[in-house]
Scaffold this motif. Structure first.
Motif, PDB file in Angstrom:
ATOM      1  N   THR A  92       0.851  -1.180   0.000  1.00  0.00           N
ATOM      2  CA  THR A  92       0.000   0.000   0.000  1.00  0.00           C
ATOM      3  C   THR A  92       0.893   1.238   0.000  1.00  0.00           C
ATOM      4  OG1 THR A  92      -0.100   0.185   2.406  1.00  0.00           O
ATOM      5  CG2 THR A  92      -1.761  -1.229   1.334  1.00  0.00           C
ATOM      6  N   VAL A  93       0.280   2.375  -0.284  1.00  0.00           N
ATOM      7  CA  VAL A  93       1.051   3.620  -0.268  1.00  0.00           C
ATOM      8  C   VAL A  93       1.587   3.882   1.141  1.00  0.00           C
ATOM      9  CG1 VAL A  93       1.000   6.101  -0.715  1.00  0.00           C
ATOM     10  CG2 VAL A  93      -0.293   4.546  -2.195  1.00  0.00           C
ATOM     11  N   GLY A  94       0.775   3.596   2.150  1.00  0.00           N
ATOM     12  CA  GLY A  94       1.227   3.760   3.524  1.00  0.00           C
ATOM     13  C   GLY A  94       2.415   2.866   3.843  1.00  0.00           C
ATOM     14  N   GLU A  95       2.376   1.635   3.391  1.00  0.00           N
ATOM     15  CA  GLU A  95       3.504   0.715   3.612  1.00  0.00           C
ATOM     16  C   GLU A  95       4.738   1.170   2.842  1.00  0.00           C
ATOM     17  OE1 GLU A  95       0.926  -3.412   4.337  1.00  0.00           O
ATOM     18  OE2 GLU A  95       1.607  -2.858   2.309  1.00  0.00           O
ATOM     19  N   PHE A  96       4.534   1.722   1.657  1.00  0.00           N
ATOM     20  CA  PHE A  96       5.656   2.202   0.867  1.00  0.00           C
ATOM     21  C   PHE A  96       6.330   3.395   1.557  1.00  0.00           C
ATOM     22  CE2 PHE A  96       7.257   4.451  -3.103  1.00  0.00           C
ATOM     23  CZ  PHE A  96       8.366   3.631  -3.241  1.00  0.00           C
ATOM     24  N   ILE A 100      10.302   3.535   2.660  1.00  0.00           N
ATOM     25  CA  ILE A 100      11.264   4.587   2.321  1.00  0.00           C
ATOM     26  C   ILE A 100      11.907   5.156   3.585  1.00  0.00           C
ATOM     27  CG2 ILE A 100      11.514   6.911   1.372  1.00  0.00           C
ATOM     28  CD1 ILE A 100       9.381   6.140  -0.699  1.00  0.00           C
ATOM     29  N   LEU A 101      11.099   5.411   4.599  1.00  0.00           N
ATOM     30  CA  LEU A 101      11.615   6.011   5.827  1.00  0.00           C
ATOM     31  C   LEU A 101      12.563   5.080   6.583  1.00  0.00           C
ATOM     32  CD1 LEU A 101       8.378   7.783   7.129  1.00  0.00           C
ATOM     33  CD2 LEU A 101      10.439   8.895   6.246  1.00  0.00           C
ATOM     34  N   SER A 102      12.370   3.781   6.440  1.00  0.00           N
ATOM     35  CA  SER A 102      13.160   2.833   7.227  1.00  0.00           C
ATOM     36  C   SER A 102      14.275   2.150   6.442  1.00  0.00           C
ATOM     37  CB  SER A 102      12.238   1.752   7.820  1.00  0.00           C
ATOM     38  OG  SER A 102      11.614   0.995   6.789  1.00  0.00           O
ATOM     39  N   SER A 104      17.513   1.585   3.551  1.00  0.00           N
ATOM     40  CA  SER A 104      18.798   2.149   3.149  1.00  0.00           C
ATOM     41  C   SER A 104      18.721   2.675   1.720  1.00  0.00           C
ATOM     42  CB  SER A 104      19.882   1.071   3.222  1.00  0.00           C
ATOM     43  OG  SER A 104      19.616   0.054   2.257  1.00  0.00           O
ATOM     44  N   GLU A 105      19.752   3.432   1.327  1.00  0.00           N
ATOM     45  CA  GLU A 105      19.840   3.923  -0.046  1.00  0.00           C
ATOM     46  C   GLU A 105      19.811   2.768  -1.038  1.00  0.00           C
ATOM     47  OE1 GLU A 105      22.747   6.755  -2.781  1.00  0.00           O
ATOM     48  OE2 GLU A 105      23.526   5.915  -0.923  1.00  0.00           O
ATOM     49  N   GLU A 106      20.532   1.707  -0.724  1.00  0.00           N
ATOM     50  CA  GLU A 106      20.605   0.559  -1.626  1.00  0.00           C
ATOM     51  C   GLU A 106      19.232  -0.069  -1.839  1.00  0.00           C
ATOM     52  OE1 GLU A 106      22.956  -3.756  -2.018  1.00  0.00           O
ATOM     53  OE2 GLU A 106      23.191  -2.504  -0.227  1.00  0.00           O
ATOM     54  N   ASN A 107      18.474  -0.239  -0.770  1.00  0.00           N
ATOM     55  CA  ASN A 107      17.152  -0.869  -0.878  1.00  0.00           C
ATOM     56  C   ASN A 107      16.159   0.015  -1.624  1.00  0.00           C
ATOM     57  OD1 ASN A 107      17.926  -3.218   0.404  1.00  0.00           O
ATOM     58  ND2 ASN A 107      17.297  -2.507   2.437  1.00  0.00           N
ATOM     59  N   ILE A 108      16.233   1.312  -1.392  1.00  0.00           N
ATOM     60  CA  ILE A 108      15.327   2.228  -2.091  1.00  0.00           C
ATOM     61  C   ILE A 108      15.642   2.225  -3.592  1.00  0.00           C
ATOM     62  CG2 ILE A 108      14.622   4.634  -2.371  1.00  0.00           C
ATOM     63  CD1 ILE A 108      15.223   4.987   0.649  1.00  0.00           C
ATOM     64  N   LYS A 109      16.924   2.291  -3.928  1.00  0.00           N
ATOM     65  CA  LYS A 109      17.303   2.314  -5.344  1.00  0.00           C
ATOM     66  C   LYS A 109      16.991   1.000  -6.046  1.00  0.00           C
ATOM     67  CE  LYS A 109      20.742   5.978  -5.539  1.00  0.00           C
ATOM     68  NZ  LYS A 109      22.115   6.355  -5.938  1.00  0.00           N
ATOM     69  N   TYR A 134      14.248  14.077   5.301  1.00  0.00           N
ATOM     70  CA  TYR A 134      14.940  12.878   5.802  1.00  0.00           C
ATOM     71  C   TYR A 134      15.073  11.819   4.705  1.00  0.00           C
ATOM     72  CZ  TYR A 134      15.785   8.609   8.470  1.00  0.00           C
ATOM     73  OH  TYR A 134      16.307   7.418   8.935  1.00  0.00           O
ATOM     74  N   SER A 135      13.999  11.618   3.960  1.00  0.00           N
ATOM     75  CA  SER A 135      14.024  10.586   2.921  1.00  0.00           C
ATOM     76  C   SER A 135      14.939  10.968   1.764  1.00  0.00           C
ATOM     77  CB  SER A 135      12.609  10.329   2.395  1.00  0.00           C
ATOM     78  OG  SER A 135      11.757   9.892   3.432  1.00  0.00           O
ATOM     79  N   ALA A 136      14.865  12.218   1.322  1.00  0.00           N
ATOM     80  CA  ALA A 136      15.649  12.637   0.157  1.00  0.00           C
ATOM     81  C   ALA A 136      17.144  12.595   0.426  1.00  0.00           C
ATOM     82  CB  ALA A 136      15.233  14.034  -0.283  1.00  0.00           C
ATOM     83  N   GLN A 137      17.553  12.888   1.668  1.00  0.00           N
ATOM     84  CA  GLN A 137      18.992  12.917   1.940  1.00  0.00           C
ATOM     85  C   GLN A 137      19.606  11.521   2.024  1.00  0.00           C
ATOM     86  OE1 GLN A 137      20.606  11.979   5.141  1.00  0.00           O
ATOM     87  NE2 GLN A 137      18.643  11.067   5.710  1.00  0.00           N
ATOM     88  N   LYS A 138      18.755  10.499   2.011  1.00  0.00           N
ATOM     89  CA  LYS A 138      19.265   9.129   2.102  1.00  0.00           C
ATOM     90  C   LYS A 138      20.028   8.697   0.858  1.00  0.00           C
ATOM     91  CE  LYS A 138      16.097   6.828   5.252  1.00  0.00           C
ATOM     92  NZ  LYS A 138      15.448   5.525   5.451  1.00  0.00           N
ATOM     93  N   PHE A 139      19.668   9.253  -0.278  1.00  0.00           N
ATOM     94  CA  PHE A 139      20.275   8.753  -1.509  1.00  0.00           C
ATOM     95  C   PHE A 139      20.616   9.890  -2.457  1.00  0.00           C
ATOM     96  CE2 PHE A 139      15.680   8.460  -1.679  1.00  0.00           C
ATOM     97  CZ  PHE A 139      15.329   8.984  -2.908  1.00  0.00           C
TER      98      PHE A 139
END
Length: 456
Positions: A92-96, A100-102, A104-109, A134-139
């Motif tokens: 779901t969008v909520g789960e997504f 993202i918040l939890s 790593s950069e590698e997992n998001i990419k 917070y999210s944008a600075q991760k990657f």
């Protein structure tokens, strides 16, 4: 798919996914003007609740403009990597958001190529301003033209030496002053008054002459219409980056005088004839509200249409993309609060799309905003890992007549954050004596250093 919820003993029911996306958006004057915004804070919260339970697969199956009606939709949908998409389609969008918040950069990419623009817009609507920072600075997303932009620890700037009459001496005075403040590592990029082939050619040749003479490692661009730049290229004029303003729908792109075929042709021509050495040689600008202003929003909210701009841009592997966030005016972003929110949204969405994303932190004088609002946004974006800002003399563009960030602002943001220009650019300015250990020296701000006969 559930499109209703009960909030405080009242049933809120939405027509379709497009309606949920629109009403879940933070308040924007453009959505109010379009008649699609939530009628109250309670309805906005209800829309967010409904949106949080919609799956990413349902969003892919319900683009805000149908696949058969719009080439931007087709570009976005056809570019989805199915393997990546299958990893996240049942979220779901909520789960997504939580992912993202939890993560790593590698997992998001690892999943970003499975996303559509509607998914990216949807998760953005559930995030607070701090979430977006917070999210944008991760990657970080890097790209290479003559130099490599977007590496962690850097903050780049476009040197924007606009002049009300395209006077070459006036333009070059601004270029020399900007370089003397350490600005211009992203690009030396002029918005021309005169879009003629001869005028654009003359300015590009002058930029190339200056950067070659002083061995300044950067990129050059004149932000004329893409068709003008194509003719300039055919004449053999040195061009490092090819620019175009883009939109999130086929209708609005046509209002800019472009479509996929024109951009594909321009990309291939630039690939053949570019003066730069890297694989990333396109530059795009966007801005929330442009689709509504050209009657091309297709009844969708301005944030979702902005996300679709980035999906379109991604096709061309650009070196630079930025949102000119407050340029259009209060009809679309009413005040400083809305501009700040939009800047954080656009930056996050561009980064999640995979772009080296910058922001023109700006406003117009008929907007209910001021320089303090822009200072707040630029500090937030610096912490969010924004790739680049604009460098405008005294923050006041005398040609476009709007307020942006100054040469001094870039230097200040770098010093506050400990970030530096692109390394090759920094090294060259240290040789000239403008920078030392990442900070400006006493020579900084003196364009006369580039008028001396004795070259450094």
């Amino acid at each position: 798919m559930n499109l209703k919820t009960n909030l405080f003993n009242k049933i809120y029911k939405f027509k379709d996914v497009k309606d949920v996306l629109a009403k879940a958006n933070e308040e924007k004057s453009g959505d109010l003007l379009a008649g699609i915004a939530a009628n109250s804070t309670a309805e906005r919260v209800a829309a967010k609740i409904v949106l949080s339970d919609i799956t990413l697969g349902e969003l892919r199956n319900n683009p805000v403009v149908p696949y058969e009606n719009d080439e931007v939709t087709r570009i976005i949908q056809d570019a989805v990597d199915e393997k990546s998409y299958n990893k996240i389609k049942s979220m779901t969008v909520g789960e997504f958001r939580e992912f993202i918040l939890s993560s790593s950069e590698e997992n998001i990419k690892s999943v970003k190529n499975g996303l559509t623009s509607e998914m990216i817009s949807a998760v953005t609507k559930l995030m607070t301003n701090m979430d977006l920072v917070y999210s944008a600075q991760k990657f970080c997303n890097t790209a290479f033209c003559n130099t490599k932009i977007g590496e962690r620890g850097t903050l780049s700037a476009r040197l924007q030496p606009n002049h009300p009459t395209d006077d070459i001496d006036g333009i070059m005075a601004s270029v020399m002053e900007g370089i003397s403040y350490g600005v211009g590592d992203a690009v030396i990029g002029l918005n021309p008054v005169n879009d003629s082939i001869d005028s654009v050619s003359r300015i590009l040749r002058k930029f190339n002459e200056f950067t070659n003479e002083w061995n300044i490692p950067t990129q050059n661009c004149v932000l004329a219409h893409v068709t003008t730049q194509m003719e300039v290229l055919k004449r053999g004029v040195p061009m490092d980056l090819l620019f175009q303003s883009i939109a999130g729908s086929e209708i609005s792109n046509r209002s800019f005088g472009i479509d996929k075929d024109i951009m594909d042709e321009a990309y291939l021509l630039m690939k053949e004839k570019k003066n730069s050495k890297g694989e990333n040689f396109m530059y795009f600008e966007t801005g929330q509200g442009s689709e509504l202003s050209s009657n091309g929003n297709n009844g969708a909210d301005q944030l979702t249409m902005e996300a679709r701009c980035y999906g379109f841009a991604k096709r061309y592997n650009p070196f630079l993309v930025n949102t000119v966030v407050g340029f259009i005016g209060p009809e679309y972003l009413y005040d400083g609060k809305q501009v700040i929110r939009a800047g954080l949204e656009d930056h996050f969405m561009g980064k999640l799309t995979g772009l080296p994303m910058g922001v023109d932190v700006c406003y117009t004088n008929h907007m209910k905003a001021d320089q303090n609002d822009m200072d707040n946004l630029s500090i937030l974006l610096t912490n969010a890992g924004c790739t680049y800002f604009m460098g405008v003399p005294c923050a006041d563009d005398v040609m476009l007549m709007y307020q942006s960030t100054s040469y001094h602002d870039i230097a200040t943001l770098r010093e506050i954050s400990g970030k530096t220009p692109i390394k090759e650019f920094e090294n060259r300015l240290e040789q000239i004596g403008i920078l030392k250990n990442g900070k400006l020296t006493e020579k900084a701000g003196d364009p006369a250093v580039f008028l001396k006969k004795q070259m450094v």
